[in-house]
Design a protein around this motif. Structure first.
Motif, PDB file in Angstrom:
ATOM      1  N   VAL A 147       0.866  -1.185   0.000  1.00  0.00           N
ATOM      2  CA  VAL A 147       0.000   0.000   0.000  1.00  0.00           C
ATOM      3  C   VAL A 147       0.899   1.230   0.000  1.00  0.00           C
ATOM      4  O   VAL A 147       1.748   1.382   0.874  1.00  0.00           O
ATOM      5  N   LEU A 148       0.713   2.117  -0.978  1.00  0.00           N
ATOM      6  CA  LEU A 148       1.549   3.308  -1.111  1.00  0.00           C
ATOM      7  C   LEU A 148       0.662   4.545  -1.105  1.00  0.00           C
ATOM      8  O   LEU A 148      -0.268   4.658  -1.920  1.00  0.00           O
ATOM      9  N   ASN A 149       0.944   5.457  -0.184  1.00  0.00           N
ATOM     10  CA  ASN A 149       0.223   6.722  -0.134  1.00  0.00           C
ATOM     11  C   ASN A 149       1.016   7.796  -0.887  1.00  0.00           C
ATOM     12  O   ASN A 149       2.241   7.851  -0.803  1.00  0.00           O
ATOM     13  N   ASN A 150       0.286   8.627  -1.611  1.00  0.00           N
ATOM     14  CA  ASN A 150       0.874   9.702  -2.408  1.00  0.00           C
ATOM     15  C   ASN A 150       2.025   9.190  -3.278  1.00  0.00           C
ATOM     16  O   ASN A 150       3.162   9.677  -3.202  1.00  0.00           O
ATOM     17  N   PRO A 151       1.760   8.201  -4.138  1.00  0.00           N
ATOM     18  CA  PRO A 151       2.830   7.627  -4.959  1.00  0.00           C
ATOM     19  C   PRO A 151       3.303   8.611  -6.023  1.00  0.00           C
ATOM     20  O   PRO A 151       2.582   9.526  -6.426  1.00  0.00           O
ATOM     21  N   ALA A 152       4.522   8.398  -6.490  1.00  0.00           N
ATOM     22  CA  ALA A 152       5.062   9.215  -7.565  1.00  0.00           C
ATOM     23  C   ALA A 152       4.243   8.993  -8.831  1.00  0.00           C
ATOM     24  O   ALA A 152       3.797   7.878  -9.122  1.00  0.00           O
ATOM     25  N   SER A 153       4.039  10.063  -9.581  1.00  0.00           N
ATOM     26  CA  SER A 153       3.279   9.940 -10.818  1.00  0.00           C
ATOM     27  C   SER A 153       4.163   9.384 -11.927  1.00  0.00           C
ATOM     28  O   SER A 153       5.379   9.526 -11.906  1.00  0.00           O
TER      29      SER A 153
END
Length: 831
Positions: free
Chosen positions: A353-359
């Motif tokens: 689970v990754l919050n605010n992932p790189a675009s």
């Protein structure tokens, strides 16, 4: 004649000098099971070449040893057991000696070609082949290399190219590539690309025993149009090495699958060695209603690759891999920034689970290990993505007790957003400073506590000597490296978001500290979040995928709020996602009423204005020291001066902006003058108000006090000739004089490298009007340097007594000049 070459060993960590040499043979170590030793170093080199070149046994090797050494493990009187690449190197040297015994004319490059082409590739503890960064061409094999001996030996390293993305552990926990796939050595790349990806870091080394003519590089196969290759030299002497680079770019829209080809090195159009190329293009994950699923089967030791587009502003991505058998499966998520994420979970499921992932375009890799049969699996990916329009709210200046309003559009392009709550959050910060010192190669350590409510942790390391190099490292309460900074300036900075509470450790390491010690200051700032009661929000309870809804905001500033800029957030939180929208408001403890008065000063009553004074009227509901700024422009829109002034104000007052008359006369072109862009600042430097209005000042620049003299910006090459060559460098400098008198002109003459060719200080009497002052320089130093160059007139100043009237840093440049254009006669400098 015996050939001469060097064998170097690979040390643990990155392979550096001298093991990174192009012409050397770098040797790594293996154990008796054919696995790479844990102490054997790995590549690539800093410039992207593959090292080591080859490996040989180096663990528990029994060899003859001197008598009585304490640290050796003797097996009898004359033999001892030892480990290291120092044991591997003689094994390869012995094979090289056998090759030279068979063919004494073999060059070092020919020995290298036979060794590497005869090597046997090794597998790791999972039965998967080691990357060339660990084994090079593989394990040395004397018989294979012996059979390859011929009069046409050449080689290339690496001898095949499997394309992929580098993978680095996330969160600053590793600074070198390494994917933990469960084998004895971490995997440095994920060997797949997504459409639009590039692999541009590969460097090849071609080496040849005999001389080569008409060399070329050709690309063939499916990937022919994807690859760009640097050309080799057209010819190479015997025993030569040549480095060339290659890059590959997968076109957007390429279908998933495996694509092959080759990079061929040709002599006179004939292929003499070929490097196979393999590119696996990942399959797309198509998001529908915020999720995507794929079911597939995977063989033991195999990989499956997928890619996912993550738009800018995505709040969360969740990847879940599930299977029913007893296999040990892995799920890796690789960001566009090459950081990978992986959570090792038992019981037939792995989740990340990754919050605010790189675009950007992510790669997801599924891996099966320690299994003997195929395994069915289900991969599900969920994306939470709520977009706000606008993306932030700048409420502008609001007076204490006032209100501001806004409406924002929320668009849901991810999972359903239900049970939505809205709240205002403001960020506060507290800082503390610690002083310390380090010496060369020594470290300083300190601990500090991070409370539970800290949202962001920032550290700034400062020192005064730019020659010193200090590194900053930060370790989390669990002892793992959280972040590091290794710049080369006199400051290092680190930021960690959402730090876990507990005792953190900071380490400062000294490098290139040439004095006894280097003092430093470490500033640590804890950023906390608190409820912000100024915001009232009215919005929906849920937003379905593919729909949008309005959210209405009201910001109420308390009557006793201090005048400053405040930055906070509107937090929108639902079951599957959360979103923070920045909110900025400036509490207008003061505001601009307008221009209160304009006055002109003529202290010597000569009819010219010595100074311009403009008073800006300000109302301040909160007493304090305020600063006003504004731009003074001429009628053409050219800025004459950016003016600034400050004053303490309680209730009503004014701030004076001043401009010197001589500056207006010199910088302005026409009238009337204009005052534009008034900005009001609070005591903390926050912008309280920006007023984009224009006040016309009915004066022309010619009404203001002219300077005594100034440079007209006209320059003339007046160099003197003798016998067709230059004997003296003379530059005419134009000066406009308003007040006759004695003036001094100073200047330096430099070449393109910045070397000072000559300096001059010319004091002369000048009449009113336009004059040309000749500056004469001795060309002897320019001739002695013997380099073709332009000449530059720099640091040009005009002064009267101690008063500097005008200055030009870069005044004039000549065309390129050759020392042969000058006479040998030494010319005197006139001052």
């Amino acid at each position: 004649m015996a050939a001469f070459f060097v064998l170097l060993l690979a040390l643990s960590g990155c392979i550096d000098s001298p093991g990174d040499g192009v012409k050397v043979i770098t040797v790594g170590a293996t154990d008796c099971r054919g696995h790479i030793a844990d102490f054997s170093g790995s590549g690539p080199t800093r410039d992207g070449r593959t090292k080591p070149d080859i490996v040989a046994p180096g663990v528990n090797v029994i060899a003859s040893a001197p008598l009585g050494l304490k640290d050796l493990k003797y097996v009898d009187t004359y033999y001892a057991r030892s480990s290291g690449t120092s044991l591997s190197t003689p094994a390869v040297a012995g094979v090289a000696a056998l090759l030279l015994q068979k063919n004494p004319s073999l060059s070092p490059a020919g020995v290298k070609a036979a060794l590497l082409k005869g090597a046997v590739r090794l597998n790791n503890t999972l039965g998967e082949e080691y990357e060339p960064y660990y084994q090079g061409a593989g394990l040395v094999n004397a018989y294979n290399s012996y059979r390859l001996l011929s009069d046409d030996l050449c080689g290339v390293m690496p001898d095949r190219w499997i394309v992929g993305r580098w993978a680095f552990m996330s969160g600053g926990k590793a600074v070198s590539a390494g994917l933990d796939s469960g084998a004895d050595r971490p995997q440095k790349k994920i060997y797949a690309l997504a459409p639009g990806d590039e692999d541009w870091t590969t460097r090849f080394v071609f080496f040849t025993d005999r001389a080569r003519e008409n060399l070329s590089v050709a690309v063939r196969g499916d990937v022919k149009d994807w690859i760009t290759v640097m050309d080799l030299p057209e010819s190479l002497a015997e025993n030569s090495h040549a480095v060339f680079g290659a890059s590959i770019a997968v076109p957007n829209g390429t279908a998933a699958g495996v694509y092959t080809g080759s990079v061929d090195i040709c002599e006179k159009g004939r292929t003499i060695i070929s490097v196979p190329v393999r590119v696996e293009v990942a399959a797309p994950l198509i998001m529908v209603m915020g999720s995507a699923s794929v079911a597939d089967e995977i063989l033991p030791g195999s990989w499956r690759y997928y890619y996912l587009d993550v738009p800018l502003g995505t709040q969360q991505i969740r990847g879940r891999l599930s299977w029913s058998g007893s296999s040990d499966m892995d799920l890796f998520l690789l960001a566009p920034t090459s950081e990978y994420y992986h959570e090792d979970s038992p019981n037939g499921m792995e989740e990340a689970v990754l919050n605010n992932p790189a675009s950007g375009r992510w790669i997801l890799a599924v891996h099966q290990r320690n299994a003997s049969s195929p395994e069915r699996y289900l991969l599900r990916v969920e994306r939470s993505f709520v977009r706000s329009e606008p993306g932030a709210w700048n409420a502008g200046a609001v007076m204490p007790g006032g209100e501001a309003y806004a409406t924002m559009l929320l668009e849901n392009e991810g999972l359903p957003l239900r049970n939505i709550s809205y709240s205002g959050i403001v960020e506060n910060s507290t800082s503390f400073s610690i002083n310390g010192y380090v010496s060369e190669r020594l470290s300083w350590t300190a601990k500090f506590d991070v409370p539970e409510d800290v949202r962001r942790l920032s550290l700034r390391l400062l020192w005064d000597n730019p020659e010193s190099d200090l590194d900053l490292r930060l370790y989390a309460p669990n002892g793992r490296l959280a972040a590091r900074s290794e710049g080369y300036e006199s400051t290092e900075e680190i930021q960690v978001y959402d730090p876990p509470p507990g005792s953190w450790t900071v380490v400062v390491i000294g490098y290139d500290v040439f004095s006894d010690k280097q003092n430093f200051e470490l500033v640590t700032t804890l950023h906390t979040r608190e409820p912000w009661g100024w915001l009232d929000v009215l919005g929906p309870d849920e937003i379905q995928p593919g729909t949008a809804a309005n959210v209405n905001l009201t910001l109420r500033v308390p009557p006793d709020a201090p005048g400053k800029e405040i930055r906070g957030y509107l937090e929108i939180r639902g079951d599957n996602s959360s979103l923070e929208i920045p909110v900025v408001v400036t509490v207008a403890g003061a505001s601009v009423k307008g221009v209160e008065g304009i006055s002109f000063e003529d202290g010597d009553n000569d009819g010219f204005i010595d100074a311009l004074s403009i008073k800006i009227a300000v109302n301040a509901s909160v007493p304090g020291v305020y600063r006003a700024e504004g731009g003074l422009f001429d009628c053409s829109g050219r800025m004459i001066k950016w003016m600034s002034g400050s004053a303490p104000i309680r209730g009503t007052g004014s701030i004076e902006l001043r401009a010197d008359g001589r500056e207006i006369w010199k910088s302005g072109g026409c009238g009337p003058l204009h005052l534009r862009d008034i900005i009001l600042y609070g005591e903390d430097g926050d912008v309280l108000e920006e007023r984009n209005q224009t006040t016309i000042i009915d004066r022309s620049p010619s009404d203001f006090q002219p300077p005594k003299a100034y440079f007209s910006r006209i320059f003339t090459d007046m160099s003197e000739l003798a016998g067709g060559k230059i004997s003296s460098i003379v530059i005419g400098v134009g000066v406009t004089v308003n007040v006759p008198g004695t003036y001094t002109i100073r200047a330096r003459l430099r070449n393109d490298d910045g070397d000072v060719i000559g300096e001059i200080a010319n004091t002369t009497s000048l009449r009113k009007g336009n004059s040309t002052v000749a500056l004469r320089f001795n060309p002897t130093k320019f001739v002695m340097l013997g380099e073709r160059s332009r000449l530059h007139l720099t640091d040009l100043t005009l002064s009267s007594g101690d008063e500097v009237l005008d200055r030009i840093d870069e005044a004039w440049s000549s065309s390129p000049m050759d020392p042969d254009e000058f006479t040998a006669k030494r010319a005197m400098v006139s001052i």
